[in-house]
Design an enzyme around this catalytic site. Structure first.
Site, mmCIF file in Angstrom:
data_model
loop_
_atom_site.group_PDB
_atom_site.id
_atom_site.type_symbol
_atom_site.label_atom_id
_atom_site.label_comp_id
_atom_site.label_asym_id
_atom_site.label_seq_id
_atom_site.Cartn_x
_atom_site.Cartn_y
_atom_site.Cartn_z
ATOM 1 C CB SER A 1 -12.348 -0.904 1.132
ATOM 2 O OG SER A 1 -13.216 -0.435 1.297
ATOM 3 C CB THR B 1 -6.309 0.559 -6.803
ATOM 4 O OG1 THR B 1 -7.381 1.849 -7.033
ATOM 5 C CG2 THR B 1 -5.538 0.781 -5.357
ATOM 6 C CB THR C 1 -9.714 -1.408 -7.554
ATOM 7 O OG1 THR C 1 -9.759 -0.166 -6.383
ATOM 8 C CG2 THR C 1 -8.352 -2.166 -6.539
ATOM 9 N N GLY D 1 -13.268 -1.689 -6.678
ATOM 10 C CA GLY D 1 -15.065 -1.287 -6.256
ATOM 11 C C GLY D 1 -16.003 -0.291 -5.001
ATOM 12 N N GLY D 2 -14.799 -0.255 -4.655
ATOM 13 C CA GLY D 2 -14.481 0.723 -3.365
ATOM 14 C C GLY D 2 -14.773 0.606 -2.056
ATOM 15 N NE ARG E 1 -4.134 1.192 0.801
ATOM 16 C CZ ARG E 1 -5.111 2.274 0.066
ATOM 17 N NH1 ARG E 1 -4.487 2.415 -1.087
ATOM 18 N NH2 ARG E 1 -6.407 2.803 0.406
#
Length: 568
Positions: A449, A395, A377, A469-470, A98
């Site tokens: 998420s 993403t 994403t 999809g957030g 991340r």
């Protein structure tokens, strides 16, 4: 000579693939390996790597780099994500790559004098970019568990960037947007407009020479080819010229992290998920723990009672997500053991009333802003011949990130800084979250998420799943698992099945507009639920390994029109 031999092999391998067009509710079957991704060229490249003798890690890396060329809306080297790995005869592991906040980031860096986000600066400027993690994460995964040479895995992406591929409708639409905004986005126009400075049309060939050069440095020097040297200098120079704050020091100091996955269980299956700063693993396991107390199969797929109970589980997990989850390095006292426990789930389940909606507590929240987590994403699921499995989600945040290309480097920047809680202390009924665990701090990873998940049976990978999809990612993955385990659907039907979503705040169940009976929704309204619709939810990519025959069944969500499950 290396490149010639590699491309000759890839061409022969692709010619020999048992290639199946994704057929909606019909899964693709294979016996030796499977790759499912959001662009067919990525899936084809990954399977060719498997045919060369590569393992699931190798194939996922080659697929990811290929998507960085062919799927610039989400595939990336300018963003970050998570990789979950379950070897066939060893413990699972995970890689957290991340993005991180730059050293110069501050808690209120996006706010104007009125305390509100200024000019959408946390999404649409160079300031919105976190320090990218994808290259570091893929390189670390390869160093720890890869089999083929690193250069072999990067080369197909280089060739696609250098030689080009066919523009598809979504990419053509982005090119038209770039043309209309070319004065403001000059560095992006240099990549996504043709040699005449015009927008690409569907079917045109797009060549990305600067991206090919950046990928070549990654091929030749590994992670250092991105975080040091020419690419790092290009990023720093571009940041200085566009009021961004990422420096060469930020890049040099970036590290991905190998971490222990979260583990849960559901009706005799093992559940392996990502730990924070992914919120997906925690939320999926928490919801499954709650739902294990109900006979969902008896209630029936998409019955009002099933939807009610699943939505109530979603509501509770998302409330805990907002209150407790963030980067563990900055939140060492997150109560993960409690959130993941069956006893805690029993306490939550006891508060669910079978035919009455709960109320998400928003009485103390001000209705001012909506925190938005992009749905753009992408996910890759891979299983190799031995049964090793990878679930990888990464993403750029918004579609095409912040839409800003690093000049001379050819890749788009993420706008992941927008995933932090930009307005400290403001949590409202429309979905804005301002709680402490996910507020901005230098070096901190933003909450996500993304929910790469592997379901096991007898400690072997059984279901490999993930989705874009957030915030809906979590609930899309949950529903695919329920569709397989409780409702006994095959992987294609489990993915194609219409989806719904509840995220605590706003207090509403949203349904895909094409998939649910008005009668069912009327019953849910009589329970006290507010309802709404959305055009689609998620683009799941999944594989099931049949425990009896050993066959692989893959499916790419038809909501992703370029997605493909490819096996051999």
């Amino acid at each position: 000579m290396f490149k010639i031999k590699l491309m000759l092999f890839l061409c022969l391998a692709l010619q020999q693939l048992d290639f199946y067009g994704q057929s909606g509710r019909i899964p693709v079957e294979a016996s030796n390996g499977m790759v499912v991704s959001s662009h067919y060229l990525g899936s084809e490249t990954g399977v060719a790597i498997l045919q060369m003798g590569g393992n699931a890690i190798d194939a996922s890396i080659a697929t990811a780099f290929t998507l960085a060329v062919t799927l610039p809306s989400a595939g990336n080297i300018g963003g970050g994500g998570f990789l979950l790995y379950k070897p066939v005869n060893a413990e699972s592991t995970a890689f957290n790559f991340r993005e991180k906040a730059p050293e110069k980031a501050t808690k209120t860096m996006f706010l104007g004098e009125d305390g509100k986000v200024k000019d959408n600066s946390n999404h649409e400027t160079s300031l919105s970019a976190g320090v990218p993690g994808t290259v570091a994460g893929l390189y670390q995964a390869h160093s720890n568990a890869g089999k083929l040479d690193w250069a072999t895995l990067v080369q197909p992406a280089i060739d696609l960037a250098k030689n080009g591929f066919a523009v598809y409708p979504d990419l053509a639409r982005f090119s038209r947007w770039v043309y209309e905004n070319k004065e403001e986005y000059a560095s992006t126009a240099a990549v996504f407009l043709n040699d005449e400075g015009e927008a690409y049309s569907t079917g045109d060939t797009i060549v990305q020479k600067d991206l090919a050069a950046s990928l070549t440095r990654i091929r030749d020097y590994g992670a250092e080819g991105f975080y040091k040297g020419k690419t790092a200098q290009l990023i720093e120079d571009f940041m200085r010229s566009t009021n961004g704050i990422i420096t060469k020091k930020d890049l040099e100091n970036y590290e991905s992290a190998e971490v222990q996955p979260l583990r849960g269980s559901y009706r005799g299956y093992g559940i392996i998920g990502m730990p924070p700063p992914s919120s997906g693993g925690t939320a999926v396991i928490e919801m499954l723990n709650i739902l294990e107390n109900y006979d969902l199969q008896e209630y029936g797929l998409h019955s009002a009672q099933s939807i009610h109970l699943i939505s109530e589980a979603m509501r509770r997990a998302f409330a805990d997500r907002a209150q407790f989850l963030g980067d563990p390095e900055f939140n060492p006292e997150m109560p993960l053991d409690t959130l993941l426990s069956k006893s805690y789930a029993h306490r939550l389940q006891a508060s669910v009333i079978e035919k009455q909606a709960s109320v998400s507590d928003s009485s103390n929240f001000n209705k001012k802003h909506l925190q938005y987590e992009s749905e753009e994403t992408t996910h890759i699921s891979v299983v190799d011949k031995e049964g090793n499995a990878v679930s990888l989600t990464y993403t750029l945040e918004h579609s095409y990130g912040n839409r800003i290309v690093v000049e001379g480097a050819g890749f788009l920047l993420n706008n992941e800084m927008g995933d932090f809680n930009a307005i400290p202390g403001l949590t409202n009924s429309e979905g804005r979250i301002g709680t402490v665990p996910n507020q901005i701090a230098p070096g901190k990873r933003m909450l996500s998420s993304m929910s790469p998940t592997i379901v096991t049976l007898n400690d072997k990978a059984y279901l490999v799943i993930g989705s874009p999809g957030g915030r809906t990612i979590i609930n899309t993955v949950l529903q695919v698992i329920l569709n397989v385990v409780d409702y006994e659907l095959d992987i294609a039907k489990a993915i194609e099945s219409p989806k719904f979503h509840h995220q605590w705040l706003p207090d509403v169940i949203t349904f895909e507009e094409w998939g649910f009976s008005p009668d069912t929704i009327a019953i849910l309204k009589s329970y006290g639920h507010e309802t709404g619709t959305r055009s689609s939810q998620g683009r799941a990519m999944g594989i099931i390994i049949d425990p009896e025959s050993g066959a692989y069944y893959g499916a790419a969500d038809s909501r992703s029109y370029m997605g493909q499950a490819v096996g051999y």
